[in-house]
Design a protein around this motif. Structure first.
Motif, PDB file in Angstrom:
ATOM      1  N   LEU A  71      40.527  42.249  32.087  1.00 43.05           N
ATOM      2  CA  LEU A  71      41.913  42.246  32.547  1.00 43.05           C
ATOM      3  C   LEU A  71      42.593  43.586  32.255  1.00 43.05           C
ATOM      4  CD1 LEU A  71      44.095  40.518  33.875  1.00 43.05           C
ATOM      5  CD2 LEU A  71      44.759  39.719  31.603  1.00 43.05           C
ATOM      6  N   CYS A  72      42.373  44.125  31.050  1.00 41.34           N
ATOM      7  CA  CYS A  72      42.986  45.414  30.696  1.00 41.34           C
ATOM      8  C   CYS A  72      42.449  46.539  31.583  1.00 41.34           C
ATOM      9  CB  CYS A  72      42.723  45.736  29.227  1.00 41.34           C
ATOM     10  SG  CYS A  72      43.706  44.780  28.059  1.00 41.34           S
ATOM     11  N   LEU A  73      41.142  46.575  31.795  1.00 45.04           N
ATOM     12  CA  LEU A  73      40.561  47.621  32.639  1.00 45.04           C
ATOM     13  C   LEU A  73      41.067  47.511  34.072  1.00 45.04           C
ATOM     14  CD1 LEU A  73      36.866  47.693  31.357  1.00 45.04           C
ATOM     15  CD2 LEU A  73      38.673  49.347  30.887  1.00 45.04           C
ATOM     16  N   PHE A  74      41.206  46.286  34.565  1.00 46.36           N
ATOM     17  CA  PHE A  74      41.736  46.096  35.909  1.00 46.36           C
ATOM     18  C   PHE A  74      43.175  46.615  35.996  1.00 46.36           C
ATOM     19  CE2 PHE A  74      44.188  43.559  38.960  1.00 46.36           C
ATOM     20  CZ  PHE A  74      43.468  43.818  40.126  1.00 46.36           C
ATOM     21  N   SER A  75      43.975  46.326  34.986  1.00 44.90           N
ATOM     22  CA  SER A  75      45.365  46.795  34.998  1.00 44.90           C
ATOM     23  C   SER A  75      45.442  48.312  34.877  1.00 44.90           C
ATOM     24  CB  SER A  75      46.166  46.131  33.870  1.00 44.90           C
ATOM     25  OG  SER A  75      45.663  46.508  32.602  1.00 44.90           O
ATOM     26  N   PHE A  76      44.484  48.914  34.146  1.00 46.35           N
ATOM     27  CA  PHE A  76      44.447  50.376  34.036  1.00 46.35           C
ATOM     28  C   PHE A  76      44.126  51.001  35.399  1.00 46.35           C
ATOM     29  CE2 PHE A  76      43.166  50.402  29.249  1.00 46.35           C
ATOM     30  CZ  PHE A  76      44.413  49.896  28.939  1.00 46.35           C
ATOM     31  N   VAL A  77      43.166  50.409  36.104  1.00 50.17           N
ATOM     32  CA  VAL A  77      42.824  50.899  37.439  1.00 50.17           C
ATOM     33  C   VAL A  77      44.025  50.780  38.363  1.00 50.17           C
ATOM     34  CG1 VAL A  77      41.390  50.500  39.480  1.00 50.17           C
ATOM     35  CG2 VAL A  77      40.369  50.389  37.201  1.00 50.17           C
ATOM     36  N   TYR A  78      44.693  49.624  38.315  1.00 50.76           N
ATOM     37  CA  TYR A  78      45.862  49.374  39.167  1.00 50.76           C
ATOM     38  C   TYR A  78      46.991  50.360  38.850  1.00 50.76           C
ATOM     39  CZ  TYR A  78      49.801  46.875  41.268  1.00 50.76           C
ATOM     40  OH  TYR A  78      50.901  46.545  42.009  1.00 50.76           O
ATOM     41  N   ILE A 105      47.500  37.212  29.655  1.00 47.07           N
ATOM     42  CA  ILE A 105      46.692  36.572  28.603  1.00 47.07           C
ATOM     43  C   ILE A 105      47.485  35.466  27.916  1.00 47.07           C
ATOM     44  CG2 ILE A 105      45.510  36.962  26.411  1.00 47.07           C
ATOM     45  CD1 ILE A 105      45.035  39.869  27.394  1.00 47.07           C
ATOM     46  N   MET A 106      48.773  35.774  27.637  1.00 50.62           N
ATOM     47  CA  MET A 106      49.632  34.777  26.986  1.00 50.62           C
ATOM     48  C   MET A 106      49.760  33.540  27.868  1.00 50.62           C
ATOM     49  SD  MET A 106      51.479  34.724  24.078  1.00 50.62           S
ATOM     50  CE  MET A 106      52.166  36.333  23.727  1.00 50.62           C
ATOM     51  N   ALA A 107      49.942  33.746  29.154  1.00 47.40           N
ATOM     52  CA  ALA A 107      50.046  32.616  30.081  1.00 47.40           C
ATOM     53  C   ALA A 107      48.743  31.830  30.114  1.00 47.40           C
ATOM     54  CB  ALA A 107      50.397  33.118  31.476  1.00 47.40           C
ATOM     55  N   ALA A 108      47.624  32.559  30.031  1.00 41.91           N
ATOM     56  CA  ALA A 108      46.326  31.893  30.062  1.00 41.91           C
ATOM     57  C   ALA A 108      46.134  30.991  28.855  1.00 41.91           C
ATOM     58  CB  ALA A 108      45.215  32.926  30.135  1.00 41.91           C
ATOM     59  N   THR A 109      46.701  31.396  27.704  1.00 43.48           N
ATOM     60  CA  THR A 109      46.558  30.554  26.511  1.00 43.48           C
ATOM     61  C   THR A 109      47.323  29.246  26.648  1.00 43.48           C
ATOM     62  OG1 THR A 109      48.457  31.608  25.410  1.00 43.48           O
ATOM     63  CG2 THR A 109      46.288  32.600  25.059  1.00 43.48           C
ATOM     64  N   THR A 130      34.393  32.600  18.017  1.00 46.13           N
ATOM     65  CA  THR A 130      34.883  31.710  19.077  1.00 46.13           C
ATOM     66  C   THR A 130      35.687  32.474  20.119  1.00 46.13           C
ATOM     67  OG1 THR A 130      36.911  31.196  17.840  1.00 46.13           O
ATOM     68  CG2 THR A 130      34.985  29.780  17.462  1.00 46.13           C
ATOM     69  N   TYR A 131      36.031  33.727  19.825  1.00 42.63           N
ATOM     70  CA  TYR A 131      36.836  34.541  20.741  1.00 42.63           C
ATOM     71  C   TYR A 131      35.973  35.399  21.671  1.00 42.63           C
ATOM     72  CZ  TYR A 131      41.263  33.567  18.338  1.00 42.63           C
ATOM     73  OH  TYR A 131      42.385  32.959  17.828  1.00 42.63           O
ATOM     74  N   THR A 132      34.647  35.246  21.604  1.00 44.06           N
ATOM     75  CA  THR A 132      33.754  36.129  22.375  1.00 44.06           C
ATOM     76  C   THR A 132      34.095  36.143  23.865  1.00 44.06           C
ATOM     77  OG1 THR A 132      31.977  35.721  20.787  1.00 44.06           O
ATOM     78  CG2 THR A 132      31.369  36.671  22.927  1.00 44.06           C
ATOM     79  N   GLY A 133      34.130  34.960  24.471  1.00 43.16           N
ATOM     80  CA  GLY A 133      34.466  34.887  25.896  1.00 43.16           C
ATOM     81  C   GLY A 133      35.870  35.374  26.177  1.00 43.16           C
ATOM     82  N   PHE A 134      36.786  35.084  25.264  1.00 46.85           N
ATOM     83  CA  PHE A 134      38.177  35.512  25.420  1.00 46.85           C
ATOM     84  C   PHE A 134      38.281  37.039  25.397  1.00 46.85           C
ATOM     85  CE2 PHE A 134      42.599  35.990  23.811  1.00 46.85           C
ATOM     86  CZ  PHE A 134      43.241  35.334  24.852  1.00 46.85           C
ATOM     87  N   ILE A 135      37.496  37.670  24.499  1.00 45.49           N
ATOM     88  CA  ILE A 135      37.512  39.138  24.399  1.00 45.49           C
ATOM     89  C   ILE A 135      36.989  39.770  25.688  1.00 45.49           C
ATOM     90  CG2 ILE A 135      36.469  41.105  23.206  1.00 45.49           C
ATOM     91  CD1 ILE A 135      36.600  39.499  20.633  1.00 45.49           C
TER      92      ILE A 135
END
Length: 670
Positions: free
Chosen positions: A325-332, A362-366, A314-319
């Motif tokens: 999000l992590c890759l975007f933050s790494f680029v930033y 992610i926490m805010a998204a939950t 059930t976490y597939t889309g979440f993953i």
């Protein structure tokens, strides 16, 4: 009219546990060696079969050089060439038997053909039959057919016959791609122009590489049929079952293609793209592994939670969302910058900050989404696990690349543009950094004053584009203050057009600090230096950080002191380091010193000397002078830099402790 002096020959033989062959070779030189032979030099690579004693007793005229270890064939040959005094170097394997007039025929040919850099004799098997000793350069099909089981399936493949030049009768002199290293007559001028054998080839392919470089520098390679020698040769590298010689041959093959292959060169020109993609793949693996590990920890602790844990599917889309999000933050955060110099500590700090930002989102998204209530505990523990995993995998990638370079793979091929003393010094320094660079030679400026001391000489800067391609150059270093602005601009333009990176040695680079920018003002190029990062507010922030860190360290040290005292008493150690540590921390709390700072006070700066600092970390590595380190630290200060130094100092302290512990044990044992 004075008679012209005859050319002289220095015979160089590398020996390693070949006593019987070596005796036959030296005896044949005694019997059939030309009067042109000036000296015979034997380089012994730590033989254990009595070869050295045999030479000393039976061949006193031979100049014997003993290497304490087996340094490899190419390095031994180079040592012999440096000692040689002849006009020509005759490099022989110890399993060569010199036949009558062979040496004289080779010399005569070289004298008549002044454009030949290397000549090889016609080699015969012990029974007098022809031995294939000249070849075309290797291609991938040839390597596959000669070094794999495919050769057994296709023993008479046309591509191999062309490589061995098997359809030629070898009954005349002929220009060839390369001749095998069992017998090489080398012209001194060619050696001085091209350089010696590449010592990164421990065994095999050093002859192929040398002939290839000769041709790149305009020298010809010839097969001389009138000069005949016997070669008592066993092709041990052709075995299919793995042994040390086969593995050495395969390793040298890979190294040769890493150095000269057009495909590999093309890939190296895009190494920043390949490197970035490798790091991104590593990060994706770390992100997903960390998430699954966090899920597994939550699963193990399921009895402590009231809410159920949904299946991982059930976490597939979440993953997917977490990855993006992590890759975007790494680029930033600049984690994929090609110019970023890093290590595990720096990665851990920057990655932790980026993953924390991602985790908060992610926490805010939950909370904000109205779908399944994903476990916030998983998100909470995902942050530290992911930060460590990403930094660790990146460190493993760096170590893997470092190991490749230590084995002389993926080195940056560099040429220096210039002809003055600074250019010569730069070439020597780059050449000494053999685990990072392959120094190829010098490119001379348009108005060169002297070419005598610049070797290897690749040519003039007017044809820099073709030089870059011919010699597979990755970098050019312009190191000549006499070059005009127009010349420098032309060199940079042509080199970059052909895929090479250009670096210009400048007198002001040591003044550039973090945040400096290049711009133009009134049509002129300028360098912008930002205000000092150590403003009044920054000083106060640093003082607060020093005080808090010292307070925590003091409390922690006080807690462990009883255990340390007991251990010191049991092991009969002194309490000096413990007392010194307390004293230093008290000075930080009083404001007399900084926890992290320069080694000594820097004139014009308010920073207090630190009990640890960049000077401590760098001194352990012996990189640059202490005052330069202090100046660099002050000019580039930041809280993040202080944190990196603290974490790096822990490793340096542990190494220092281990060394001191080892010294104490030695003292006790003595």
């Amino acid at each position: 009219m004075a008679e012209q002096a005859k050319p002289s020959v220095s015979v160089i033989i590398v020996s390693y546990n070949t006593r019987g062959f070596l005796r036959r070779c030296l005896e044949s030189l005694r019997q059939h060696g030309s009067e042109l032979v000036r000296e015979i030099i034997v380089i012994d690579n730590a033989s254990g079969d009595g070869s050295v004693e045999m030479i000393e007793e039976d061949f006193p005229e031979v100049k014997l050089v003993r290497n304490p270890t087996n340094v490899g064939y190419a390095k031994a040959v180079n040592r012999g060439v440096k000692l040689a005094e002849g006009d020509y170097f005759l490099i022989l394997n110890p399993d060569i038997e010199v036949l009558e007039e062979a040496v004289g025929e080779l010399v005569s040919f070289m004298e008549e053909h002044r454009d030949v850099g290397i000549a090889g004799a016609k080699l015969l098997n012990p029974d007098g039959s022809l031995q294939m000793s000249c070849r075309t350069f290797y291609t991938l099909p040839v390597v596959l057919l000669r070094r794999t089981f495919l050769g057994k399936i296709f023993p008479n493949a046309a591509v191999v016959r062309r490589h061995l030049m098997a359809d030629w009768d070898h009954a005349c002199d002929r220009e060839v791609d390369w001749v095998i290293g069992a017998c090489l007559m080398v012209r001194r001028e060619a050696y001085e122009s091209v350089g010696g054998m590449d010592e990164r080839f421990f065994l095999y392919f050093e002859d192929v590489d040398w002939c290839y470089r000769m041709k790149k520098h305009g020298w010809k390679v010839y097969y001389v049929h009138s000069a005949q020698m016997k070669h008592h040769h066993r092709r041990e590298s052709a075995r299919l079952l793995p042994d040390s010689k086969l593995l050495s041959h395969l390793l040298s093959t890979f190294r040769f293609y890493d150095k000269w292959s057009s495909l590999v060169y093309s890939l190296k020109q895009h190494r920043h793209i390949i490197g970035t993609l490798s790091v991104i793949l590593s990060d994706v693996i770390a992100i997903n592994t960390s998430f699954l590990l966090s899920y597994f920890i939550r699963y193990l602790m399921r009895s402590h939670f009231e809410k159920p844990l949904y299946p991982v599917t059930t976490y597939t889309g979440f993953i997917v969302f977490v990855n993006l999000l992590c890759l975007f933050s790494f680029v930033y955060s600049g984690l994929y910058s090609s110019r970023r110099r890093t290590n595990f500590v720096k990665d851990l700090i920057v990655v932790s900050r980026a993953v924390l930002l991602s985790s908060l989102v992610i926490m805010a998204a939950t909370y904000l989404t109205r779908t399944i209530a994903y476990s916030r505990f998983i998100v909470f523990i995902f942050w530290p696990i992911c930060a460590v995993a990403v930094a660790t995998l990146r460190a493993i990638l760096r170590q893997f690349h470092l190991r490749l370079r230590r084995r002389f793979f993926d080195l940056r091929r560099v040429a220096v543009v210039g002809e003055d003393a600074d250019a010569l010094e730069m070439g020597k320094r780059i050449g000494a950094m053999s685990d990072r660079f392959d120094f190829v030679g010098y490119i001379l400026p348009p108005k060169v004053k002297s070419q005598e001391r610049l070797h290897p000489n690749l040519g003039f800067s007017g044809r820099v584009g073709s030089i870059v391609v011919e010699h597979r150059l990755n970098e050019l270093v312009i190191c000549d203050s006499n070059l005009s602005r127009q010349d420098v601009g032309s060199i940079i333009s042509e080199a970059r057009k052909h895929g090479a990176e250009v670096k210009v040695v400048s007198e002001i680079t040591d003044l550039v600090v973090r945040g400096s920018q290049i711009d133009t003002l009134a049509g002129k190029p300028i360098v912008i230096f930002p205000p000092s990062s150590l403003s009044g507010v920054s000083h106060a922030t640093k003082r607060l950080m020093d005080w808090l860190a010292a307070l925590v360290a003091t409390i922690g040290l006080a807690v462990v002191t009883p255990l340390v005292v007991v251990w010191q008493l049991v092991s009969w150690r002194n309490f000096g380091p413990l007392i010194s540590a307390f004293g230093s921390l008290v000075q930080v709390l009083k404001g007399k010193r900084s926890l992290v700072g320069p080694h000594e006070s820097v004139p014009g700066e308010r920073l207090k000397p630190g009990i640890i600092g960049l000077w401590y970390v760098k001194t352990q590595e012996g990189e640059i002078a202490q005052k330069q380190i202090d100046s660099y630290y002050v000019q580039n200060w930041s809280l993040t830099a202080d944190l990196e130094i603290m974490l790096s100092s822990l490793g340096a302290l542990s190494r220092l402790f281990a060394r001191s512990h080892g010294k104490d044990r030695k003292v006790e044992e003595s």
